[in-house]
Design a protein around this motif. Structure first.
Motif: not given
Length: 161
Positions: A7, A9, A11, A37, A41, A71, A73, A75, A89, A100, A105
Motif C-alpha cells: 500500500e 498513499t 498526499r 499512485a 505502488n 489523499e 491511496s 493497494k 481510492d 476525509n 475510486h
C-alpha cells in the motif's frame, strides 16, 4: 528488488492549476494522480519499472475543491505473472477540518517491464485476511468481465471498419 510494500498513499493540496471550467478539480488531474499512485505502488511492490495497462471503473463520487488536502491511496489486490491489480481510492478534505470524504475510486492494472520493455515477473501477493480474499476475488471477477467486454467491443470494431 521488491520491498514488498503493498500500500502507498500520496498526499498533497489541490492547486488552482487543477481547476476545471466549473470551479472544481478537473477529472483529468484526478486521473493523473491515480496513475502516479498506481505506478508508485506497483514499483514498490515489484521493485521494477511498471507501465499502465488498464484503468477502469473510474467513479467520480464527489468533487474536489482547490485547497483540499487530497489523499490518493493505492493497494495491490491481485497479482498475475507480470501484472498487478491496484485498487485506488481518492479522498479529500478541508485541511482545517480533516474529515476525509471519498471522491473517486477505480482499479488500475500495472505491468512490470524489463530494460527492453518486455513484461517481467512480479512477486505473488497472497491474501491473508477475509477482506483481502474478497478484494482478490473481486479483482478476478472484474478481470473476467473485462474479457467479456473486450469480446463485445471486437464486434463493434469489425462493423466500424
Amino acid at each position: 528488488m521488491s520491498n514488498g510494500q503493498r500500500e502507498i498513499t500520496l498526499r498533497f493540496l489541490a492547486e488552482p492549476a487543477d481547476v476545471n471550467f466549473g470551479g472544481k478539480v478537473h477529472g483529468g488531474a484526478v486521473m493523473k494522480w491515480i496513475d502516479l499512485a498506481a505506478y508508485a505502488n506497483a514499483a514498490a511492490w515489484s521493485g521494477k519499472y511498471c507501465i499502465t495497462a488498464y484503468a477502469g471503473g473510474i467513479r467520480f463520487v464527489a468533487p474536489i475543491h482547490v485547497g483540499n488536502l487530497v489523499e490518493v491511496s493505492a493497494k495491490v489486490i491481485y497479482t498475475g505473472r507480470t501484472s498487478m491489480h491496484i485498487a485506488i481510492d481518492v479522498q479529500a478534505s478541508d485541511p482545517k477540518v480533516l474529515e476525509n470524504r471519498l471522491t473517486t475510486h477505480c482499479i488500475v492494472i500495472m505491468v512490470a517491464v524489463d530494460e527492453e520493455g518486455k513484461p517481467s515477473s512480479v512477486p505473488e501477493w497472497v491474501p491473508e485476511t477475509e477482506d483481502d480474499i474478497q478484494l482478490r476475488d473481486s479483482a478476478i471477477r472484474l478481470m473476467n468481465m473485462r474479457t467479456q467486454i473486450g469480446e463485445e467491443m471486437e464486434a463493434h470494431v469489425k462493423y466500424l471498419k
